[in-house]
Every structure is written in C-alpha cells, then in structure tokens.
Design a protein around this motif. Structure first.
Motif, short mmCIF file in Angstrom:
data_model
loop_
_atom_site.label_atom_id
_atom_site.label_comp_id
_atom_site.label_asym_id
_atom_site.label_seq_id
_atom_site.Cartn_x
_atom_site.Cartn_y
_atom_site.Cartn_z
N TYR A 1 -7.84 -69.87 48.77
CA TYR A 1 -7.38 -68.49 48.85
C TYR A 1 -8.35 -67.57 48.12
CZ TYR A 1 -2.94 -69.77 50.96
OH TYR A 1 -1.98 -70.22 51.83
N GLN A 2 -8.44 -66.35 48.60
CA GLN A 2 -9.28 -65.34 47.98
C GLN A 2 -8.40 -64.34 47.26
OE1 GLN A 2 -11.11 -63.91 51.56
NE2 GLN A 2 -12.72 -65.47 51.55
N GLN A 3 -8.82 -63.91 46.07
CA GLN A 3 -8.03 -62.95 45.31
C GLN A 3 -8.36 -61.54 45.78
OE1 GLN A 3 -8.29 -63.24 41.01
NE2 GLN A 3 -6.34 -62.16 40.79
N VAL A 4 -7.33 -60.80 46.19
CA VAL A 4 -7.49 -59.43 46.66
C VAL A 4 -7.16 -58.44 45.55
CG1 VAL A 4 -6.73 -57.74 48.39
CG2 VAL A 4 -6.97 -60.15 49.01
N SER A 5 -6.19 -58.78 44.73
CA SER A 5 -5.81 -57.97 43.58
C SER A 5 -5.17 -58.92 42.57
CB SER A 5 -4.83 -56.87 43.97
OG SER A 5 -3.57 -57.41 44.35
N MET A 6 -4.67 -58.38 41.47
CA MET A 6 -3.99 -59.24 40.51
C MET A 6 -2.87 -60.01 41.18
SD MET A 6 -1.82 -58.02 37.18
CE MET A 6 -0.45 -59.00 36.59
N ARG A 7 -2.15 -59.38 42.11
CA ARG A 7 -0.99 -59.99 42.73
C ARG A 7 -1.26 -60.66 44.06
NH1 ARG A 7 0.67 -56.19 39.38
NH2 ARG A 7 2.76 -56.27 38.47
N MET A 8 -2.19 -60.15 44.82
CA MET A 8 -2.34 -60.58 46.21
C MET A 8 -3.45 -61.60 46.38
SD MET A 8 -3.17 -58.30 49.59
CE MET A 8 -3.35 -59.09 51.19
N PHE A 9 -3.13 -62.66 47.15
CA PHE A 9 -4.09 -63.70 47.49
C PHE A 9 -4.01 -63.93 49.00
CE2 PHE A 9 -3.12 -64.17 43.10
CZ PHE A 9 -4.28 -64.62 42.49
N ARG A 10 -5.18 -64.06 49.63
CA ARG A 10 -5.24 -64.24 51.09
C ARG A 10 -5.98 -65.53 51.40
NH1 ARG A 10 -7.68 -59.62 52.66
NH2 ARG A 10 -5.70 -58.59 53.18
N ARG A 11 -5.41 -66.32 52.30
CA ARG A 11 -6.05 -67.56 52.71
C ARG A 11 -7.35 -67.26 53.45
NH1 ARG A 11 -4.96 -70.77 57.18
NH2 ARG A 11 -2.93 -69.81 57.54
N ALA A 12 -8.42 -67.93 53.07
CA ALA A 12 -9.72 -67.70 53.69
C ALA A 12 -9.65 -67.93 55.19
CB ALA A 12 -10.77 -68.62 53.06
N ALA A 13 -10.29 -67.04 55.93
CA ALA A 13 -10.39 -67.13 57.39
C ALA A 13 -9.08 -66.87 58.10
CB ALA A 13 -10.96 -68.48 57.83
N SER A 14 -8.06 -66.41 57.39
CA SER A 14 -6.79 -66.10 58.05
C SER A 14 -6.86 -64.71 58.67
CB SER A 14 -5.63 -66.17 57.06
OG SER A 14 -5.75 -65.14 56.09
N PRO A 15 -6.05 -64.45 59.69
CA PRO A 15 -6.03 -63.09 60.25
C PRO A 15 -5.50 -62.11 59.24
CG PRO A 15 -4.25 -64.42 61.14
CD PRO A 15 -5.13 -65.36 60.38
N HIS B 1 -5.46 -58.15 33.47
CA HIS B 1 -4.81 -57.09 32.70
C HIS B 1 -4.60 -55.83 33.55
CE1 HIS B 1 -6.03 -59.74 29.42
NE2 HIS B 1 -5.17 -59.09 28.65
N SER B 2 -4.48 -55.98 34.86
CA SER B 2 -4.31 -54.82 35.75
C SER B 2 -3.12 -53.96 35.36
CB SER B 2 -4.15 -55.29 37.20
OG SER B 2 -5.34 -55.83 37.70
N ASP B 3 -2.04 -54.59 34.87
CA ASP B 3 -0.84 -53.83 34.53
C ASP B 3 -0.98 -53.09 33.20
OD1 ASP B 3 0.13 -54.84 36.85
OD2 ASP B 3 1.90 -55.79 35.99
N ALA B 4 -2.11 -53.27 32.53
CA ALA B 4 -2.47 -52.43 31.38
C ALA B 4 -3.54 -51.42 31.79
CB ALA B 4 -2.96 -53.28 30.22
N VAL B 5 -4.46 -51.84 32.65
CA VAL B 5 -5.52 -50.95 33.12
C VAL B 5 -4.94 -49.73 33.82
CG1 VAL B 5 -7.44 -50.72 34.76
CG2 VAL B 5 -7.27 -52.76 33.31
N GLY B 6 -4.04 -49.96 34.78
CA GLY B 6 -3.48 -48.84 35.54
C GLY B 6 -2.83 -47.79 34.67
N PRO B 7 -1.87 -48.15 33.80
CA PRO B 7 -1.23 -47.14 32.95
C PRO B 7 -2.19 -46.42 32.02
CG PRO B 7 0.12 -49.12 33.05
CD PRO B 7 -1.18 -49.45 33.73
N MET B 8 -3.29 -47.07 31.61
CA MET B 8 -4.26 -46.41 30.74
C MET B 8 -5.00 -45.28 31.46
SD MET B 8 -5.70 -49.74 28.66
CE MET B 8 -6.96 -48.87 27.72
#
Length: 444
Positions: free
Chosen positions: A277-291, A421-428
């Motif tokens: 899987y590839q990391q798209v964001s702190m929360r989202m992961f997408r399987r490689a080569a998937s639509p 630490h995305s959930d700290a970066v955003g609020p800052m």
C-alpha cells in the motif's frame, strides 16, 4: 482513553479535514443570497456533497451531525427538503456549472431504503445536473445497512467507491468503542459489497480503542487485507465532548494514550507499506496499482463545493457556509426539524468569511497534509509568493521538530515524522481569529 484536553505537545490535537472547522462558523446576519455568493466563481469542476443525517445506532466516539432512527415519514420529508434546496442552489449556479466529483455522506446514506437511494441519486442528477455515471461517486455505508438491494441501486447508479465503517474486526474492541456489531456481520457485508462490483472498496479502521494492543490491531488489519481493499483509512480514536465515550470518563492518562496511539499508527503504517500500500496522507492508504476513485480533475484547494442537506458545507472563494451544527441528540433533532420545515433555501445562514490570509492558510493546510506535499509553483501562481514568506514562524517550528522533508526544492512536504504528527501540524496553521472562534464555541 481520556476526556482531558490534549497536551500542548500531543500529536493528537484535532483531525483537520477542512479549514476552517465548523466550530468557527457563526450565524450570518446579512444572510447573503446564494446567487451573489456564486456569481463569478469558477464552476467548471465543482464537488457535490449530499448529507444524510440518519444512523441506525450512534457509536461511542461519534460527534458527527446525525440522529438515531427516524419517526414515520421523516426520511421522506427530509428528501423533500433536499429537493427544494437542490432547486434553489441550482438556480444560483451558472447555466454551464459542471460537477467533477460527487459524494453521499452522513450519518449513514445507506440508512435510506433502496427506493429512497434511487430518489437521492435522482436529486443529484435531475435537480443538480451531476452525471453520476461519468464522475467519481463515493458513498459511505455501515455493515448493518449495506444490504444487497441498497448496494444494487448504488452500483447501478454509478458509485465508484463504497466506504465501509468497520473500525475494528475484534468484537470486544467494537463493544469498547460502543459500536454494536459482530465480526460475522461485518464480513457478510463485505461479501455483499464485493459481489456488487464497486471499483473501489474502502475500509475504515480505528486505533487507540481501550484494550486494543498492537497484536489485536494487526489482526484487524490482516482481516481487512484479506478482502484486498483498494483503500484503507486508519483513524486515531478521539474522545470528544457530548459523545458516548466522553460520558464514560478517563480510562488512561493522556500521555499514555498518546504514546499508545502513536505506536499503533506506526505499526499500522509499516504493516500496510509492507503489504504493497502507498501512503496518501496520515490516514489514507491506497493499494498499489488499484483503480482510483478520487477527485479526478477536482482540486480541493481551489474548486468550489456545493453541499446539500442540513449537515453539509458549501465552499466559495469568499465564504464557507452551512446550517447550524450540534452533537447533542435533542439539538440535532431540532436542527433537522427546522431544515425539513424550510421552504426558502436561497440564502446562506451560517458560515465563515474567507478574508485576509485565510485562503492561503487553507491552501497550505489542504496541501501539506497530503503525503505528496504541495508544489511551490502552484502556491506562487495563485498567491504571488511562497509559504516561507507568508508563514515563516509556523514553518520554522515544523523544521525545528523535524517535520519537514528536505531535498526537493519544488515541493513543500512533510517528513514521515511530520505525517505522523498531521493532527498537530494542521491546528498549528490555524489563524488567531479562527482559534478564537473555535475556543468561544459552546458545544451543544
């Protein structure tokens, strides 16, 4: 789990999926007409969001705008109001307005019957002019409501992504999160979803549940991976005011919970990366080569959003607006009743004006929290400067903490630790004005 406020150095300040947060919205005394708000706005690639504020149960962690169940006739009355709102909103848009993306969220859209889902799709297509078979369409579902007849309707009407809220495949953890479901029921729902043939299946999972260990977390991940989902969202548990878990009181210290959540995040991230899987964001992961059933040509930083329903937001370049917001069951029911009784939807009622540097902050927040980062040329083309010039103090703090990646002069990008630490970066990155509004908001 704890209901205490986050520590200043906590990685888990708040989930920033949009800027500013709805708690910064306020009633708009001028009630601006929608036609004026949308006049002159780019409308060639809009996003359309339809909100269904009903669920069969309320999970212990949930602070979404939703009510449990519906008395006789309420869902019909709600769809009637949604159709009235759609007519008013479409009249405010240009004749050539075009939608590049659509989503049904909630609540639980699949709380509606199969016939009501047909009507929901008709509102999107016939009233709003969205071609659901030609653009990405994402729909949220729960295991109990992902029935064969509902899924058949959604597949036939062009749904490209079906997102199932599972949270945990461990029955004891599901009970701890006040989510009454059995693993067998979840797996049966996944079987029906796969049989319906949606191009993209997303499974939502939560880490940080009371009693959850790294071993049980990885077992949940492996159970999900057996279904080969194209996407997985890994959410840290939050305990917010007025939710079922908040009423339980503290289960462990804030520092211990932070440490446990961060360790579970890293274990889950590394497990998915190791499984292709590839990391798209702190929360989202997408399987490689998937639509991909993502945004296509829609850009959340620049393109407008049209939200229909009493919990939906709409974005223009000058104003973000919606209806009133609440979590308390009584307050939510009152807002839904008011929405259903509304005849005139031609004006914005509650929102936040995006003046000054707010559009720059939004662009930075929406871009930086993605793993691919932000092309600096895009920012300069839009604003005539650079993030380093506009937000030197914030970026200096990120760099000092090792949260910024180095080595690519064309991109501003978070490091792996920064993503964690995305959930700290955003609020800052929130402006002082937005912070003050959020602090002054009284939860209801």
């Amino acid at each position: 789990m704890t209901t205490a406020p986050p520590r200043p150095d906590s990685p888990y300040q708040s989930y920033v999926y949009a800027y500013p947060h709805k708690t910064a919205y306020r009633p708009l005394p001028e009630r601006p007409p929608l036609r004026e708000l949308w006049a002159g706005e780019p409308q060639h690639a809009l996003s359309l969001y339809l909100h269904i504020p009903f669920c069969e149960v309320r999970c212990g962690f949930c602070n979404l705008f939703t009510r449990i169940g519906s008395p006789e006739g309420l869902t019909t009355a709600y769809l009637d109001a949604l159709e009235r709102q759609a007519a008013a909103v479409r009249a405010a848009l240009d004749d050539g307005a075009r939608f590049a993306l659509a989503a049904f969220g909630g609540g639980t859209p699949t709380y509606l019957t199969a016939g009501e889902l047909e009507r929901l799709c008709d509102i999107a297509e016939r009233r709003m002019g969205a071609d659901l078979r030609a653009v990405p369409l994402s729909v949220e579902a729960s295991p109990a409501t992902a029935t064969a007849d509902r899924l058949e309707v959604l597949a036939a009407r062009g749904t490209t992504r079906l997102s199932l809220g599972v949270q945990s495949f461990d029955d004891a953890e599901a009970r701890s999160a006040v989510r009454p479901q059995k693993r067998a029921e979840v797996e049966a729902a996944l079987g029906r979803i796969r049989a319906a043939g949606f191009p993209v299946l997303n499974i939502d999972l939560i880490y940080g549940i009371d009693g959850q260990t790294e071993a049980s977390w990885l077992r949940s991940l492996d159970t999900a991976l057996a279904w080969r989902p194209e996407e997985l969202y890994l959410y840290p548990l939050y305990v917010r005011p007025l939710t079922g878990l908040a009423r339980r009181g503290e289960q462990e210290s804030r520092s211990a919970w932070d440490t446990r959540r961060l360790a579970l995040y890293r274990a889950g991230r590394d497990h998915l990366l190791a499984h292709g899987y590839q990391q798209v964001s702190m929360r989202m992961f997408r399987r490689a080569a998937s639509p991909q059933a993502g945004a296509g040509e829609y850009a959340c930083q620049t393109d407008g959003m049209v939200g229909l329903g009493c919990g939906a937001r709409s974005y223009t370049s000058r104003l973000h607006y919606s209806f009133d917001y609440a979590v308390n069951a009584t307050e939510v029911r009152g807002i839904i009743d008011d929405y259903v009784a509304t005849e005139d939807f031609h004006r914005a009622e509650v929102g936040h004006w995006m003046g000054g540097a707010e559009p720059r902050r939004r662009h930075l927040v929406q871009s930086l929290l993605q793993a691919e980062g932000m092309p600096l040329a895009d920012y300069r083309a839009r604003f005539g400067g650079s993030p380093a010039e506009d937000f030197p103090a914030e970026l200096a703090r990120f760099a000092q903490r090792g949260w910024l990646a180095a080595g690519d002069p064309a991109f501003l990008r978070l490091s792996p630790e920064g993503l964690a630490h995305s959930d700290a970066v955003g609020p800052m990155l929130f402006s002082p004005g937005v912070r003050a509004l959020m602090a002054a908001y009284e939860a209801k």
